[in-house]
Design a protein around this motif. Structure first.
Motif, PDB file in Angstrom:
ATOM      1  N   ARG A 120       0.791  -1.223   0.000  1.00 19.37           N
ATOM      2  CA  ARG A 120       0.000   0.000   0.000  1.00 19.37           C
ATOM      3  C   ARG A 120       0.822   1.270   0.000  1.00 19.37           C
ATOM      4  O   ARG A 120       0.339   2.319   0.370  1.00 19.37           O
ATOM      5  CB  ARG A 120      -0.952   0.002   1.212  1.00 19.37           C
ATOM      6  CG  ARG A 120      -2.280  -0.632   0.824  1.00 19.37           C
ATOM      7  CD  ARG A 120      -3.302  -0.526   1.909  1.00 19.37           C
ATOM      8  NE  ARG A 120      -4.070  -1.764   1.959  1.00 19.37           N
ATOM      9  CZ  ARG A 120      -4.425  -2.356   3.092  1.00 19.37           C
ATOM     10  NH1 ARG A 120      -4.086  -1.836   4.250  1.00 19.37           N
ATOM     11  NH2 ARG A 120      -5.121  -3.466   3.048  1.00 19.37           N
ATOM     12  N   THR A 121       2.078   1.173  -0.366  1.00 23.41           N
ATOM     13  CA  THR A 121       2.926   2.356  -0.326  1.00 23.41           C
ATOM     14  C   THR A 121       3.687   2.472  -1.639  1.00 23.41           C
ATOM     15  O   THR A 121       3.368   1.804  -2.615  1.00 23.41           O
ATOM     16  CB  THR A 121       3.967   2.210   0.808  1.00 23.41           C
ATOM     17  OG1 THR A 121       4.748   1.054   0.512  1.00 23.41           O
ATOM     18  CG2 THR A 121       3.305   2.050   2.154  1.00 23.41           C
ATOM     19  N   TRP A 122       4.707   3.292  -1.621  1.00 24.86           N
ATOM     20  CA  TRP A 122       5.630   3.433  -2.745  1.00 24.86           C
ATOM     21  C   TRP A 122       6.226   2.099  -3.165  1.00 24.86           C
ATOM     22  O   TRP A 122       6.787   1.970  -4.229  1.00 24.86           O
ATOM     23  CB  TRP A 122       6.752   4.397  -2.336  1.00 24.86           C
ATOM     24  CG  TRP A 122       7.279   4.061  -0.977  1.00 24.86           C
ATOM     25  CD1 TRP A 122       6.847   4.569   0.207  1.00 24.86           C
ATOM     26  CD2 TRP A 122       8.264   3.078  -0.648  1.00 24.86           C
ATOM     27  NE1 TRP A 122       7.483   3.958   1.252  1.00 24.86           N
ATOM     28  CE2 TRP A 122       8.369   3.049   0.759  1.00 24.86           C
ATOM     29  CE3 TRP A 122       9.060   2.208  -1.405  1.00 24.86           C
ATOM     30  CZ2 TRP A 122       9.231   2.200   1.424  1.00 24.86           C
ATOM     31  CZ3 TRP A 122       9.921   1.366  -0.729  1.00 24.86           C
ATOM     32  CH2 TRP A 122       9.997   1.363   0.663  1.00 24.86           C
ATOM     33  N   ARG A 123       6.110   1.065  -2.293  1.00 27.36           N
ATOM     34  CA  ARG A 123       6.694  -0.232  -2.648  1.00 27.36           C
ATOM     35  C   ARG A 123       6.097  -0.823  -3.913  1.00 27.36           C
ATOM     36  O   ARG A 123       6.685  -1.693  -4.544  1.00 27.36           O
ATOM     37  CB  ARG A 123       6.453  -1.231  -1.522  1.00 27.36           C
ATOM     38  CG  ARG A 123       7.530  -1.205  -0.496  1.00 27.36           C
ATOM     39  CD  ARG A 123       7.277  -2.262   0.536  1.00 27.36           C
ATOM     40  NE  ARG A 123       7.612  -1.685   1.810  1.00 27.36           N
ATOM     41  CZ  ARG A 123       6.729  -1.395   2.740  1.00 27.36           C
ATOM     42  NH1 ARG A 123       5.471  -1.683   2.561  1.00 27.36           N
ATOM     43  NH2 ARG A 123       7.122  -0.833   3.843  1.00 27.36           N
ATOM     44  N   THR A 124       4.912  -0.363  -4.278  1.00 25.39           N
ATOM     45  CA  THR A 124       4.274  -0.833  -5.515  1.00 25.39           C
ATOM     46  C   THR A 124       5.219  -0.696  -6.707  1.00 25.39           C
ATOM     47  O   THR A 124       5.132  -1.456  -7.667  1.00 25.39           O
ATOM     48  CB  THR A 124       2.998  -0.010  -5.770  1.00 25.39           C
ATOM     49  OG1 THR A 124       2.266   0.021  -4.552  1.00 25.39           O
ATOM     50  CG2 THR A 124       2.136  -0.621  -6.847  1.00 25.39           C
ATOM     51  N   VAL A 125       6.122   0.255  -6.622  1.00 22.42           N
ATOM     52  CA  VAL A 125       7.060   0.479  -7.719  1.00 22.42           C
ATOM     53  C   VAL A 125       7.877  -0.794  -8.000  1.00 22.42           C
ATOM     54  O   VAL A 125       8.210  -1.088  -9.154  1.00 22.42           O
ATOM     55  CB  VAL A 125       7.972   1.697  -7.433  1.00 22.42           C
ATOM     56  CG1 VAL A 125       9.022   1.376  -6.379  1.00 22.42           C
ATOM     57  CG2 VAL A 125       8.632   2.171  -8.704  1.00 22.42           C
ATOM     58  N   PHE A 126       8.162  -1.580  -6.946  1.00 24.96           N
ATOM     59  CA  PHE A 126       8.939  -2.807  -7.162  1.00 24.96           C
ATOM     60  C   PHE A 126       8.092  -3.890  -7.847  1.00 24.96           C
ATOM     61  O   PHE A 126       8.617  -4.720  -8.579  1.00 24.96           O
ATOM     62  CB  PHE A 126       9.518  -3.315  -5.844  1.00 24.96           C
ATOM     63  CG  PHE A 126      10.567  -2.393  -5.283  1.00 24.96           C
ATOM     64  CD1 PHE A 126      11.809  -2.287  -5.890  1.00 24.96           C
ATOM     65  CD2 PHE A 126      10.299  -1.601  -4.176  1.00 24.96           C
ATOM     66  CE1 PHE A 126      12.773  -1.431  -5.390  1.00 24.96           C
ATOM     67  CE2 PHE A 126      11.252  -0.734  -3.673  1.00 24.96           C
ATOM     68  CZ  PHE A 126      12.486  -0.641  -4.281  1.00 24.96           C
TER      69      PHE A 126
END
Lengths: 175, 196
Positions: free
Chosen positions: B149-155
């Motif tokens: 649910r955070t910027w981690r979606t970029v990975f």
């Protein structure tokens, strides 16, 4: 024949430890060994055995059973399957026991789980797209794929019914 | 109220009752997995048996994907091992591999005789379209994890793009993305912003 079994055991035990992300990631390496180096099957036989394994129920890794069978009969199938599964399973068993459940590693576990979850989602989505791309020129197949994606995302409908519906739609010539 | 009914109402999980239950559960889900066992495993382990929550399932699959070996066999090793040690790991993995192994060899023997029958090829095409949808549906469910649910979606996007569009070898993709992702998660943890 014993020579072949020995080579299969050695090759696939090594591939087992190299197959990060799953058995399909070392498929090119299996091709190199079985077709190019040993010459135990043609490239076409290799591809046919692969599609057959995809269409059969069970983990996709079982494609190696067919490769072993083609190379050295029933003993080849057994040896190749065990060689592919045992080394990575032993590693996973101890990794799970020692790393993930060790006391005091909670912070690192949280970090690693946070780090791996998005990568996994990306890879699972990529394998879905790869399987779908085999039907890319059938519009209705893609519609069926999208419908099943939404149904399995939003409902608890059992996958087997959708599989059966897919087989019927295929035989009826709809997709 | 039995344990399963309690788990159903409270949203918690139950443990497999015996090694036999574990073996037959994995045998069943192995036999239901066409074109990949992951979607069926999610349905069986999270929704049917309730041995895992969706979050636990995502974590186990992630860890198993980062280790060498067939992912779903690794999942069976972890779940079997957690509940019944080495015997559990052997029972679960034998369950998921055993019958499909025999079936596949039988299919291999029959294949030469039926490869030219059009109904066989057509049915397989329909099944593979459904299988692709099931895998994508599983990815969508996993994407609901709080870990994404955070910027981690970029990975997630990077891993997808590298494998699906750029067709890079998986080992290379993992070797490049996982250290970056771990570094980012470590930094976030240090800054105390992992939950936001």
């Amino acid at each position: 024949m014993t020579d072949r079994l020995g080579i299969l055991a050695m090759d696939f035990a090594m591939l087992s430890l190299l197959s990060v992300g799953g058995a399909s990631s070392v498929l090119p390496e299996m091709h190199r060994s079985l077709v190019e180096v040993q010459g135990w099957m043609t490239s076409r036989e290799f591809a046919e055995l692969y599609s057959l394994a995809q269409a059969s129920p069970g983990p996709n890794v079982l494609v190696v059973s067919l490769f072993g069978w083609q190379s050295a009969g029933l003993a080849g199938a057994v040896v190749t399957t065990l060689a592919m599964v045992i080394p990575s399973s032993v590693l996973t068993f101890y990794a799970d026991r020692l790393l993930w459940r060790a006391a005091g590693a909670a912070m690192w576990r949280e970090i690693i789980d946070n780090a791996l979850a998005p990568v996994t989602v990306g890879l699972v989505a990529a394998s879905g797209v790869l399987v779908a791309s085999a039907n890319v020129n059938h519009v209705l197949s893609l519609v069926l794929t999208a419908a099943c994606a939404i149904i399995s995302w939003r409902t608890k409908f059992h996958p087997l019914w959708m599989i059966a519906a897919g087989a019927v739609a295929g035989i009826a010539g709809i997709v | 109220m039995n344990a399963e009914a309690q788990a159903l109402t409270s949203g918690t999980t139950v443990a497999p009752r015996s090694i036999g239950e574990l073996f037959f559960a994995f045998m069943k889900l192995g036999l239901q997995g066409f074109g990949g066992v992951l979607p069926v495993a999610r349905h069986a382990l999270v929704e049917n048996y309730r041995w895992l929550t969706m979050a636990e399932f995502t974590d186990i699959v992630s860890r198993c994907q980062a280790l060498p070996g067939p992912n779903i066999v690794n999942v069976s090793i972890c779940i079997g091992g957690r509940h019944f040690g080495v015997r559990g790991a052997i029972a679960a993995s034998a369950g998921i591999l055993g019958v499909p192994f025999v079936l596949l060899l039988v299919l291999g023997v029959l294949y030469s005789g039926y490869a030219q029958v059009p109904e066989v090829a057509n049915a397989l095409r329909g099944v593979s379209a459904v299988a692709a949808g099931l895998i994508l549906g599983t990815a969508l469910r996993m994407a609901a994890s709080p870990r994404l649910r955070t910027w981690r979606t970029v990975f997630a996007v990077a891993a997808f793009a590298a494998v699906s569009w750029l067709r890079l070898p998986l080992a290379l993709v993992l070797a490049a993305i996982i250290p970056l992702s771990i570094g980012a998660a470590w930094y976030a943890q240090k800054r105390g912003m992992s939950g936001s």
